[in-house]
Scaffold this motif. Structure first.
Motif, mmCIF file in Angstrom:
data_model
loop_
_atom_site.group_PDB
_atom_site.id
_atom_site.type_symbol
_atom_site.label_atom_id
_atom_site.label_comp_id
_atom_site.label_asym_id
_atom_site.label_seq_id
_atom_site.Cartn_x
_atom_site.Cartn_y
_atom_site.Cartn_z
ATOM 1 N N PHE A 42 0.783 -1.219 0.000
ATOM 2 C CA PHE A 42 0.000 0.000 0.000
ATOM 3 C C PHE A 42 0.827 1.287 0.000
ATOM 4 O O PHE A 42 0.342 2.329 -0.450
ATOM 5 N N PRO A 43 2.090 1.263 0.479
ATOM 6 C CA PRO A 43 2.894 2.492 0.399
ATOM 7 C C PRO A 43 3.096 3.030 -1.011
ATOM 8 O O PRO A 43 3.529 4.176 -1.175
ATOM 9 N N TYR A 44 2.784 2.233 -2.040
ATOM 10 C CA TYR A 44 2.966 2.721 -3.412
ATOM 11 C C TYR A 44 2.166 3.999 -3.647
ATOM 12 O O TYR A 44 2.547 4.842 -4.473
ATOM 13 N N LEU A 45 1.042 4.171 -2.909
ATOM 14 C CA LEU A 45 0.230 5.378 -3.091
ATOM 15 C C LEU A 45 1.013 6.642 -2.762
ATOM 16 O O LEU A 45 0.783 7.692 -3.369
ATOM 17 N N SER A 46 1.942 6.545 -1.819
ATOM 18 C CA SER A 46 2.743 7.721 -1.456
ATOM 19 C C SER A 46 3.712 8.120 -2.548
ATOM 20 O O SER A 46 4.258 9.232 -2.525
ATOM 21 N N PHE A 47 3.949 7.222 -3.509
ATOM 22 C CA PHE A 47 4.940 7.473 -4.554
ATOM 23 C C PHE A 47 4.320 7.665 -5.929
ATOM 24 O O PHE A 47 5.040 7.750 -6.925
ATOM 25 N N GLU B 45 13.773 4.524 0.607
ATOM 26 C CA GLU B 45 15.208 4.243 0.533
ATOM 27 C C GLU B 45 15.540 3.418 -0.711
ATOM 28 O O GLU B 45 16.515 3.685 -1.407
ATOM 29 N N VAL B 46 14.714 2.408 -0.982
ATOM 30 C CA VAL B 46 14.941 1.583 -2.174
ATOM 31 C C VAL B 46 14.766 2.425 -3.438
ATOM 32 O O VAL B 46 15.557 2.328 -4.393
ATOM 33 N N ALA B 47 13.738 3.274 -3.445
ATOM 34 C CA ALA B 47 13.482 4.116 -4.619
ATOM 35 C C ALA B 47 14.615 5.101 -4.851
ATOM 36 O O ALA B 47 14.949 5.413 -6.004
ATOM 37 N N GLN B 48 15.216 5.597 -3.773
ATOM 38 C CA GLN B 48 16.312 6.552 -3.901
ATOM 39 C C GLN B 48 17.515 5.918 -4.599
ATOM 40 O O GLN B 48 18.227 6.570 -5.359
ATOM 41 N N VAL B 49 17.727 4.624 -4.360
ATOM 42 C CA VAL B 49 18.899 3.934 -4.904
ATOM 43 C C VAL B 49 18.606 3.268 -6.242
ATOM 44 O O VAL B 49 19.361 3.424 -7.213
ATOM 45 N N TRP B 50 17.494 2.511 -6.321
ATOM 46 C CA TRP B 50 17.210 1.711 -7.515
ATOM 47 C C TRP B 50 16.009 2.192 -8.317
ATOM 48 O O TRP B 50 15.699 1.638 -9.360
ATOM 49 N N ALA C 100 11.415 -0.326 -9.015
ATOM 50 C CA ALA C 100 12.028 -1.456 -8.315
ATOM 51 C C ALA C 100 11.480 -1.573 -6.900
ATOM 52 O O ALA C 100 11.263 -2.681 -6.393
ATOM 53 N N ALA C 101 11.246 -0.431 -6.251
ATOM 54 C CA ALA C 101 10.717 -0.446 -4.890
ATOM 55 C C ALA C 101 9.310 -1.035 -4.861
ATOM 56 O O ALA C 101 8.973 -1.856 -3.992
ATOM 57 N N THR C 102 8.468 -0.620 -5.803
ATOM 58 C CA THR C 102 7.094 -1.132 -5.848
ATOM 59 C C THR C 102 7.071 -2.628 -6.139
ATOM 60 O O THR C 102 6.354 -3.392 -5.490
ATOM 61 N N PHE C 103 7.851 -3.053 -7.119
ATOM 62 C CA PHE C 103 7.872 -4.467 -7.501
ATOM 63 C C PHE C 103 8.364 -5.343 -6.352
ATOM 64 O O PHE C 103 7.777 -6.391 -6.064
ATOM 65 N N SER C 104 9.440 -4.938 -5.695
ATOM 66 C CA SER C 104 10.016 -5.770 -4.634
ATOM 67 C C SER C 104 9.048 -5.910 -3.466
ATOM 68 O O SER C 104 8.917 -6.996 -2.887
ATOM 69 N N GLY C 105 8.341 -4.832 -3.109
ATOM 70 C CA GLY C 105 7.363 -4.917 -2.031
ATOM 71 C C GLY C 105 6.214 -5.846 -2.361
ATOM 72 O O GLY C 105 5.808 -6.684 -1.540
#
Length: 425
Positions: free
Chosen positions: A261-266, A390-395, A399-404
Protein backbone atom coordinates in the motif's frame (compact mmCIF):
# COMPACT_ATOMS: atom_id res chain seq x y z
CA UNK A 1 -37.52 -10.70 -1.85
CA UNK A 2 -34.31 -11.66 -3.56
CA UNK A 3 -32.75 -10.10 -6.63
CA UNK A 4 -31.36 -11.84 -9.67
CA UNK A 5 -29.56 -10.08 -12.46
CA UNK A 6 -30.44 -10.44 -16.12
CA UNK A 7 -28.91 -8.79 -19.12
CA UNK A 8 -31.36 -7.49 -21.68
CA UNK A 9 -30.45 -5.41 -24.73
CA UNK A 10 -27.00 -4.68 -23.33
CA UNK A 11 -28.35 -3.22 -20.07
CA UNK A 12 -28.52 -4.66 -16.59
CA UNK A 13 -31.81 -4.68 -14.70
CA UNK A 14 -33.13 -6.42 -11.58
CA UNK A 15 -35.89 -9.01 -11.67
CA UNK A 16 -37.83 -9.63 -8.43
CA UNK A 17 -38.18 -13.23 -7.41
CA UNK A 18 -40.24 -14.39 -4.46
CA UNK A 19 -38.06 -15.77 -1.65
CA UNK A 20 -39.36 -15.46 1.86
CA UNK A 21 -36.14 -16.82 3.35
CA UNK A 22 -34.19 -13.68 2.46
CA UNK A 23 -34.73 -10.37 4.21
CA UNK A 24 -35.58 -7.62 1.70
CA UNK A 25 -33.04 -5.30 3.31
CA UNK A 26 -30.26 -7.62 2.13
CA UNK A 27 -31.03 -6.77 -1.50
CA UNK A 28 -30.36 -3.04 -1.10
CA UNK A 29 -26.73 -1.97 -1.36
CA UNK A 30 -27.48 1.40 0.27
CA UNK A 31 -29.94 0.11 2.87
CA UNK A 32 -28.10 1.40 5.95
CA UNK A 33 -27.76 4.90 4.49
CA UNK A 34 -31.46 5.01 3.64
CA UNK A 35 -32.68 3.62 6.95
CA UNK A 36 -30.53 5.06 9.76
CA UNK A 37 -30.29 8.84 9.99
CA UNK A 38 -27.52 8.87 12.60
CA UNK A 39 -25.43 6.47 10.53
CA UNK A 40 -26.04 8.59 7.44
CA UNK A 41 -24.72 11.68 9.24
CA UNK A 42 -21.70 9.78 10.56
CA UNK A 43 -21.04 8.51 7.02
CA UNK A 44 -21.15 12.03 5.57
CA UNK A 45 -18.83 13.36 8.28
CA UNK A 46 -16.46 10.43 7.71
CA UNK A 47 -16.38 11.07 3.95
CA UNK A 48 -15.63 14.76 4.48
CA UNK A 49 -12.84 14.02 6.92
CA UNK A 50 -11.27 11.27 4.83
CA UNK A 51 -11.45 13.32 1.62
CA UNK A 52 -9.73 16.20 3.39
CA UNK A 53 -7.01 13.86 4.62
CA UNK A 54 -6.38 12.60 1.10
CA UNK A 55 -6.07 16.21 -0.01
CA UNK A 56 -3.51 16.85 2.70
CA UNK A 57 -1.51 13.69 2.04
CA UNK A 58 -1.32 14.27 -1.70
CA UNK A 59 -0.52 17.97 -1.37
CA UNK A 60 2.11 17.35 1.31
CA UNK A 61 3.79 14.75 -0.89
CA UNK A 62 3.70 17.02 -3.93
CA UNK A 63 4.93 20.07 -2.02
CA UNK A 64 7.61 18.05 -0.24
CA UNK A 65 8.92 16.63 -3.52
CA UNK A 66 8.98 20.11 -5.06
CA UNK A 67 10.89 21.53 -2.06
CA UNK A 68 13.46 18.74 -1.82
CA UNK A 69 13.45 16.81 -5.13
CA UNK A 70 14.03 13.69 -3.01
CA UNK A 71 12.21 10.35 -3.06
CA UNK A 72 13.73 9.68 0.35
CA UNK A 73 11.99 12.76 1.78
CA UNK A 74 8.66 11.62 0.31
CA UNK A 75 9.05 8.34 2.17
CA UNK A 76 10.06 10.18 5.35
CA UNK A 77 7.02 12.43 5.06
CA UNK A 78 4.70 9.45 4.75
CA UNK A 79 6.48 7.82 7.70
CA UNK A 80 5.94 10.91 9.86
CA UNK A 81 2.23 10.79 9.08
CA UNK A 82 1.88 7.08 9.83
CA UNK A 83 4.12 6.34 12.79
CA UNK A 84 1.47 7.82 15.14
CA UNK A 85 -0.77 4.87 14.23
CA UNK A 86 1.83 2.57 15.78
CA UNK A 87 2.20 4.74 18.89
CA UNK A 88 -1.31 6.13 19.36
CA UNK A 89 -3.83 3.63 17.96
CA UNK A 90 -3.67 1.03 20.75
CA UNK A 91 -3.94 3.47 23.71
CA UNK A 92 -6.43 5.48 21.63
CA UNK A 93 -8.62 2.41 21.30
CA UNK A 94 -8.59 1.99 25.08
CA UNK A 95 -9.70 5.61 25.46
CA UNK A 96 -12.70 4.89 23.24
CA UNK A 97 -13.84 2.19 25.66
CA UNK A 98 -13.43 4.54 28.63
CA UNK A 99 -14.84 7.86 27.34
CA UNK A 100 -17.69 9.16 25.19
CA UNK A 101 -16.71 8.17 21.63
CA UNK A 102 -18.66 11.08 20.14
CA UNK A 103 -16.75 13.64 22.23
CA UNK A 104 -13.43 11.99 21.39
CA UNK A 105 -14.34 12.16 17.69
CA UNK A 106 -15.34 15.82 17.85
CA UNK A 107 -12.18 16.82 19.72
CA UNK A 108 -10.03 15.13 17.10
CA UNK A 109 -11.94 16.78 14.26
CA UNK A 110 -11.54 20.25 15.73
CA UNK A 111 -7.80 19.84 16.27
CA UNK A 112 -7.39 18.45 12.73
CA UNK A 113 -9.02 21.61 11.37
CA UNK A 114 -6.53 23.71 13.37
CA UNK A 115 -3.58 21.77 11.89
CA UNK A 116 -4.93 22.24 8.36
CA UNK A 117 -5.42 25.97 8.91
CA UNK A 118 -1.86 26.27 10.19
CA UNK A 119 -0.52 24.50 7.12
CA UNK A 120 -2.51 26.80 4.86
CA UNK A 121 -1.03 29.85 6.61
CA UNK A 122 2.58 28.71 6.29
CA UNK A 123 2.26 27.66 2.65
CA UNK A 124 0.29 30.69 1.45
CA UNK A 125 2.66 33.07 3.24
CA UNK A 126 5.66 31.41 1.59
CA UNK A 127 7.18 30.34 4.92
CA UNK A 128 6.76 26.58 4.56
CA UNK A 129 9.92 24.55 5.11
CA UNK A 130 10.40 20.77 4.84
CA UNK A 131 10.45 20.39 8.63
CA UNK A 132 7.09 22.18 8.87
CA UNK A 133 5.58 19.52 6.64
CA UNK A 134 7.00 16.72 8.79
CA UNK A 135 5.51 18.20 11.97
CA UNK A 136 2.12 18.73 10.30
CA UNK A 137 2.11 15.16 8.97
CA UNK A 138 2.93 13.80 12.42
CA UNK A 139 0.24 15.83 14.20
CA UNK A 140 -2.39 14.91 11.63
CA UNK A 141 -1.38 11.26 11.91
CA UNK A 142 -1.87 11.38 15.70
CA UNK A 143 -5.36 12.79 15.26
CA UNK A 144 -6.28 10.36 12.50
CA UNK A 145 -5.19 7.45 14.72
CA UNK A 146 -7.91 8.54 17.17
CA UNK A 147 -10.60 9.67 14.73
CA UNK A 148 -10.58 6.59 12.47
CA UNK A 149 -11.23 3.95 15.18
CA UNK A 150 -13.76 6.24 16.86
CA UNK A 151 -15.76 6.41 13.62
CA UNK A 152 -15.50 2.64 13.12
CA UNK A 153 -16.46 1.82 16.71
CA UNK A 154 -19.60 3.98 16.52
CA UNK A 155 -21.07 2.12 13.54
CA UNK A 156 -22.32 -1.01 15.36
CA UNK A 157 -24.34 1.15 17.76
CA UNK A 158 -26.10 3.01 14.95
CA UNK A 159 -27.44 0.07 12.91
CA UNK A 160 -29.11 -3.26 13.64
CA UNK A 161 -26.84 -6.31 13.86
CA UNK A 162 -28.12 -7.75 10.58
CA UNK A 163 -27.20 -4.50 8.80
CA UNK A 164 -23.68 -4.18 10.23
CA UNK A 165 -21.93 -5.72 7.22
CA UNK A 166 -23.85 -3.43 4.87
CA UNK A 167 -22.97 -0.39 6.96
CA UNK A 168 -19.28 -1.30 7.18
CA UNK A 169 -19.15 -1.90 3.44
CA UNK A 170 -20.68 1.52 2.85
CA UNK A 171 -18.17 3.12 5.23
CA UNK A 172 -15.37 1.48 3.24
CA UNK A 173 -16.90 2.52 -0.10
CA UNK A 174 -17.32 6.08 1.15
CA UNK A 175 -13.73 6.22 2.36
CA UNK A 176 -12.47 4.86 -0.94
CA UNK A 177 -14.68 7.27 -2.87
CA UNK A 178 -12.64 10.04 -1.30
CA UNK A 179 -9.58 8.58 -3.04
CA UNK A 180 -11.25 9.82 -6.22
CA UNK A 181 -12.55 13.16 -4.99
CA UNK A 182 -9.70 14.21 -2.69
CA UNK A 183 -6.72 13.64 -5.00
CA UNK A 184 -8.59 14.90 -8.07
CA UNK A 185 -9.56 18.10 -6.27
CA UNK A 186 -6.01 18.47 -4.97
CA UNK A 187 -4.59 18.14 -8.48
CA UNK A 188 -6.98 20.77 -9.83
CA UNK A 189 -6.30 23.22 -6.97
CA UNK A 190 -2.52 22.76 -7.15
CA UNK A 191 -2.53 23.32 -10.92
CA UNK A 192 -4.89 26.31 -10.80
CA UNK A 193 -4.11 28.10 -7.52
CA UNK A 194 -1.00 26.56 -5.95
CA UNK A 195 -0.22 24.23 -3.06
CA UNK A 196 -1.73 26.34 -0.27
CA UNK A 197 -5.40 26.18 -1.20
CA UNK A 198 -5.91 22.42 -0.75
CA UNK A 199 -5.15 22.98 2.94
CA UNK A 200 -7.76 25.76 3.07
CA UNK A 201 -10.37 23.42 1.61
CA UNK A 202 -9.25 20.70 4.03
CA UNK A 203 -9.81 22.95 7.05
CA UNK A 204 -13.30 23.85 5.81
CA UNK A 205 -14.21 20.19 5.17
CA UNK A 206 -13.06 19.06 8.63
CA UNK A 207 -15.01 21.87 10.29
CA UNK A 208 -18.09 20.80 8.34
CA UNK A 209 -17.60 17.24 9.63
CA UNK A 210 -17.32 18.59 13.17
CA UNK A 211 -20.59 20.54 12.79
CA UNK A 212 -22.39 17.45 11.48
CA UNK A 213 -21.32 15.30 14.43
CA UNK A 214 -22.09 18.13 16.87
CA UNK A 215 -25.65 18.24 15.59
CA UNK A 216 -26.17 14.45 15.64
CA UNK A 217 -27.79 12.56 18.50
CA UNK A 218 -26.03 9.26 19.11
CA UNK A 219 -27.21 6.39 21.32
CA UNK A 220 -25.84 6.56 24.85
CA UNK A 221 -22.81 4.30 25.15
CA UNK A 222 -21.90 3.55 28.75
CA UNK A 223 -18.11 3.67 29.05
CA UNK A 224 -16.24 0.83 30.70
CA UNK A 225 -15.35 1.31 34.32
CA UNK A 226 -12.06 0.76 36.04
CA UNK A 227 -8.60 2.24 35.98
CA UNK A 228 -6.94 2.80 32.61
CA UNK A 229 -3.82 0.68 33.17
CA UNK A 230 -1.19 -0.65 30.80
CA UNK A 231 -2.88 -4.05 30.96
CA UNK A 232 -6.22 -2.59 29.88
CA UNK A 233 -4.56 -0.62 27.06
CA UNK A 234 -2.88 -3.77 25.71
CA UNK A 235 -5.96 -5.98 26.08
CA UNK A 236 -7.04 -5.48 22.47
CA UNK A 237 -3.64 -6.67 21.21
CA UNK A 238 -3.83 -9.72 23.48
CA UNK A 239 -7.29 -10.61 22.21
CA UNK A 240 -6.12 -10.45 18.60
CA UNK A 241 -2.98 -12.46 19.38
CA UNK A 242 -4.89 -15.21 21.24
CA UNK A 243 -7.62 -15.83 18.68
CA UNK A 244 -6.63 -17.58 15.46
CA UNK A 245 -9.37 -15.97 13.36
CA UNK A 246 -8.61 -12.39 14.48
CA UNK A 247 -4.88 -12.95 14.15
CA UNK A 248 -5.19 -14.17 10.56
CA UNK A 249 -7.44 -11.23 9.63
CA UNK A 250 -4.91 -8.86 11.21
CA UNK A 251 -1.97 -10.40 9.31
CA UNK A 252 -3.85 -10.49 6.02
CA UNK A 253 -4.35 -6.73 6.41
CA UNK A 254 -0.92 -5.96 7.86
CA UNK A 255 1.21 -7.55 5.13
CA UNK A 256 -0.21 -5.54 2.19
CA UNK A 257 -0.27 -2.40 4.36
CA UNK A 258 3.45 -2.72 5.05
CA UNK A 259 4.69 -4.00 1.70
CA UNK A 260 2.26 -2.86 -1.01
CA UNK A 261 0.00 0.00 0.00
CA UNK A 262 2.89 2.49 0.40
CA UNK A 263 2.97 2.72 -3.41
CA UNK A 264 0.23 5.38 -3.09
CA UNK A 265 2.74 7.72 -1.46
CA UNK A 266 4.94 7.47 -4.55
CA UNK A 267 2.36 8.01 -7.27
CA UNK A 268 3.49 11.63 -7.37
CA UNK A 269 6.96 10.34 -8.30
CA UNK A 270 5.44 8.08 -10.97
CA UNK A 271 3.44 11.03 -12.34
CA UNK A 272 6.34 13.48 -12.34
CA UNK A 273 9.43 11.41 -13.17
CA UNK A 274 8.28 8.10 -14.68
CA UNK A 275 5.09 8.79 -16.63
CA UNK A 276 5.70 12.55 -17.20
CA UNK A 277 2.01 13.53 -16.71
CA UNK A 278 2.27 16.21 -13.98
CA UNK A 279 -0.08 17.10 -11.12
CA UNK A 280 -3.29 16.63 -13.10
CA UNK A 281 -2.02 13.24 -14.22
CA UNK A 282 -1.42 12.42 -10.56
CA UNK A 283 -5.07 13.14 -9.89
CA UNK A 284 -5.99 10.78 -12.74
CA UNK A 285 -3.86 7.94 -11.33
CA UNK A 286 -5.34 8.30 -7.86
CA UNK A 287 -8.85 8.71 -9.23
CA UNK A 288 -8.58 5.46 -11.21
CA UNK A 289 -7.34 3.63 -8.15
CA UNK A 290 -10.15 5.18 -6.12
CA UNK A 291 -12.89 4.25 -8.59
CA UNK A 292 -11.87 0.62 -8.35
CA UNK A 293 -11.77 0.89 -4.56
CA UNK A 294 -15.30 2.29 -4.42
CA UNK A 295 -16.57 -0.66 -6.43
CA UNK A 296 -14.75 -3.07 -4.13
CA UNK A 297 -16.37 -1.53 -1.05
CA UNK A 298 -19.83 -1.65 -2.62
CA UNK A 299 -19.30 -5.31 -3.47
CA UNK A 300 -18.93 -6.04 0.25
CA UNK A 301 -21.92 -3.82 1.12
CA UNK A 302 -24.14 -5.66 -1.37
CA UNK A 303 -23.27 -9.17 -0.14
CA UNK A 304 -25.93 -10.80 2.02
CA UNK A 305 -23.31 -12.77 3.93
CA UNK A 306 -19.55 -13.19 4.21
CA UNK A 307 -19.93 -16.93 4.71
CA UNK A 308 -17.36 -18.83 2.65
CA UNK A 309 -15.25 -15.75 1.88
CA UNK A 310 -12.35 -16.59 4.21
CA UNK A 311 -10.19 -18.81 2.02
CA UNK A 312 -10.84 -16.64 -1.04
CA UNK A 313 -9.25 -13.64 0.70
CA UNK A 314 -5.83 -15.24 0.31
CA UNK A 315 -6.37 -15.65 -3.43
CA UNK A 316 -7.53 -12.08 -3.95
CA UNK A 317 -4.68 -10.68 -1.84
CA UNK A 318 -2.30 -12.55 -4.13
CA UNK A 319 -3.98 -11.08 -7.21
CA UNK A 320 -3.65 -7.63 -5.60
CA UNK A 321 0.11 -8.23 -5.37
CA UNK A 322 0.26 -9.24 -9.04
CA UNK A 323 -1.59 -6.09 -10.15
CA UNK A 324 0.97 -3.84 -8.46
CA UNK A 325 3.87 -5.88 -9.82
CA UNK A 326 2.38 -5.36 -13.29
CA UNK A 327 1.98 -1.63 -12.70
CA UNK A 328 5.62 -1.29 -11.68
CA UNK A 329 6.75 -3.12 -14.84
CA UNK A 330 4.42 -1.33 -17.28
CA UNK A 331 3.86 2.23 -15.95
CA UNK A 332 2.31 3.57 -19.16
CA UNK A 333 -0.85 5.65 -19.12
CA UNK A 334 -3.33 3.05 -20.44
CA UNK A 335 -1.85 -0.02 -18.75
CA UNK A 336 -1.12 2.00 -15.62
CA UNK A 337 -4.65 3.28 -15.02
CA UNK A 338 -6.10 -0.16 -15.85
CA UNK A 339 -3.88 -1.96 -13.36
CA UNK A 340 -4.40 0.72 -10.70
CA UNK A 341 -8.18 0.44 -11.08
CA UNK A 342 -7.96 -3.35 -10.74
CA UNK A 343 -5.66 -3.06 -7.73
CA UNK A 344 -7.98 -0.51 -6.13
CA UNK A 345 -11.02 -2.76 -6.58
CA UNK A 346 -9.35 -5.93 -5.29
CA UNK A 347 -7.53 -4.21 -2.45
CA UNK A 348 -10.70 -2.48 -1.27
CA UNK A 349 -12.65 -5.73 -1.46
CA UNK A 350 -10.08 -7.54 0.68
CA UNK A 351 -9.63 -4.73 3.23
CA UNK A 352 -13.40 -4.16 3.51
CA UNK A 353 -14.02 -7.87 4.01
CA UNK A 354 -11.29 -8.03 6.65
CA UNK A 355 -12.81 -5.06 8.49
CA UNK A 356 -16.32 -6.53 8.39
CA UNK A 357 -15.07 -9.92 9.59
CA UNK A 358 -13.15 -8.31 12.45
CA UNK A 359 -16.13 -6.20 13.59
CA UNK A 360 -18.53 -9.14 13.39
CA UNK A 361 -16.34 -11.27 15.66
CA UNK A 362 -15.95 -8.93 18.65
CA UNK A 363 -18.29 -7.57 21.30
CA UNK A 364 -18.92 -3.90 21.97
CA UNK A 365 -17.28 -3.87 25.40
CA UNK A 366 -13.84 -4.47 23.80
CA UNK A 367 -14.57 -2.99 20.37
CA UNK A 368 -12.55 0.18 20.89
CA UNK A 369 -9.45 -1.70 22.06
CA UNK A 370 -9.61 -4.37 19.36
CA UNK A 371 -10.27 -1.86 16.59
CA UNK A 372 -7.47 0.31 17.95
CA UNK A 373 -5.18 -2.70 17.49
CA UNK A 374 -6.59 -3.35 14.03
CA UNK A 375 -6.09 0.30 13.01
CA UNK A 376 -2.44 -0.29 13.89
CA UNK A 377 -2.15 -1.86 10.44
CA UNK A 378 -2.71 1.59 8.94
CA UNK A 379 0.52 2.72 10.58
CA UNK A 380 2.42 0.03 8.73
CA UNK A 381 1.86 1.81 5.42
CA UNK A 382 4.09 4.78 6.30
CA UNK A 383 6.70 2.45 7.79
CA UNK A 384 6.64 0.68 4.46
CA UNK A 385 6.92 4.03 2.72
CA UNK A 386 10.12 4.68 4.65
CA UNK A 387 11.92 1.58 3.38
CA UNK A 388 10.34 1.99 -0.04
CA UNK A 389 11.69 5.53 -0.19
CA UNK A 390 15.21 4.24 0.53
CA UNK A 391 14.94 1.58 -2.17
CA UNK A 392 13.48 4.12 -4.62
CA UNK A 393 16.31 6.55 -3.90
CA UNK A 394 18.90 3.93 -4.90
CA UNK A 395 17.21 1.71 -7.52
CA UNK A 396 14.15 3.72 -8.55
CA UNK A 397 10.49 3.77 -7.59
CA UNK A 398 9.57 0.93 -9.96
CA UNK A 399 12.03 -1.46 -8.32
CA UNK A 400 10.72 -0.45 -4.89
CA UNK A 401 7.09 -1.13 -5.85
CA UNK A 402 7.87 -4.47 -7.50
CA UNK A 403 10.02 -5.77 -4.63
CA UNK A 404 7.36 -4.92 -2.03
CA UNK A 405 4.55 -6.58 -3.99
CA UNK A 406 6.66 -9.67 -4.72
CA UNK A 407 7.69 -10.11 -1.07
CA UNK A 408 4.08 -9.69 0.03
CA UNK A 409 2.98 -12.36 -2.45
CA UNK A 410 5.49 -14.83 -1.02
CA UNK A 411 4.42 -14.14 2.58
CA UNK A 412 0.71 -14.43 1.75
CA UNK A 413 1.37 -17.81 0.14
CA UNK A 414 3.21 -18.89 3.29
CA UNK A 415 0.39 -17.62 5.52
CA UNK A 416 -2.16 -19.48 3.42
CA UNK A 417 -0.12 -22.67 3.76
CA UNK A 418 0.05 -22.53 7.56
CA UNK A 419 -3.24 -20.88 8.52
CA UNK A 420 -6.55 -22.63 9.08
CA UNK A 421 -9.02 -20.35 10.87
CA UNK A 422 -10.17 -18.31 7.87
CA UNK A 423 -10.87 -21.44 5.85
CA UNK A 424 -13.85 -22.16 8.10
CA UNK A 425 -15.37 -18.69 7.62
Amino acid sequence: MATIWARRLGRWRTLPVADDSVDARATSTFHALKTYQSFRRLWIASVLFTASNWMQNITLGWLGFMLTDSERYVGLLAFAGGIPFVVVSIPGGALLDRYDRRKVLMTGQFLAAVVAAGLAFFVLSGRAQPWHLLIAAFLNGCLQAIISPSQQSLVPRLVDTQDLQNALGLMSAGGNMTRVVGPALSGVLIAALGTGYPFVVQAIAVLAAFIIIYGTVFPTIAPSTGRLSVGVVMEGARIVARRDDLREIFLLTALPSLLIFPYLSFLNVYAEDVMKIGSQGLGLLLACSGVGAVIGGLMIASRRSLAGIGSGLYLWTGVYCLCLMGFSLFPHVISGITLLAAAGLIGSFVFSANNALMQARITDDVRGRVMGTYILTWGLMPIGALWMGEVAQVWGVQAATFSGAFLCLLLVIGLRWKSRALHAI
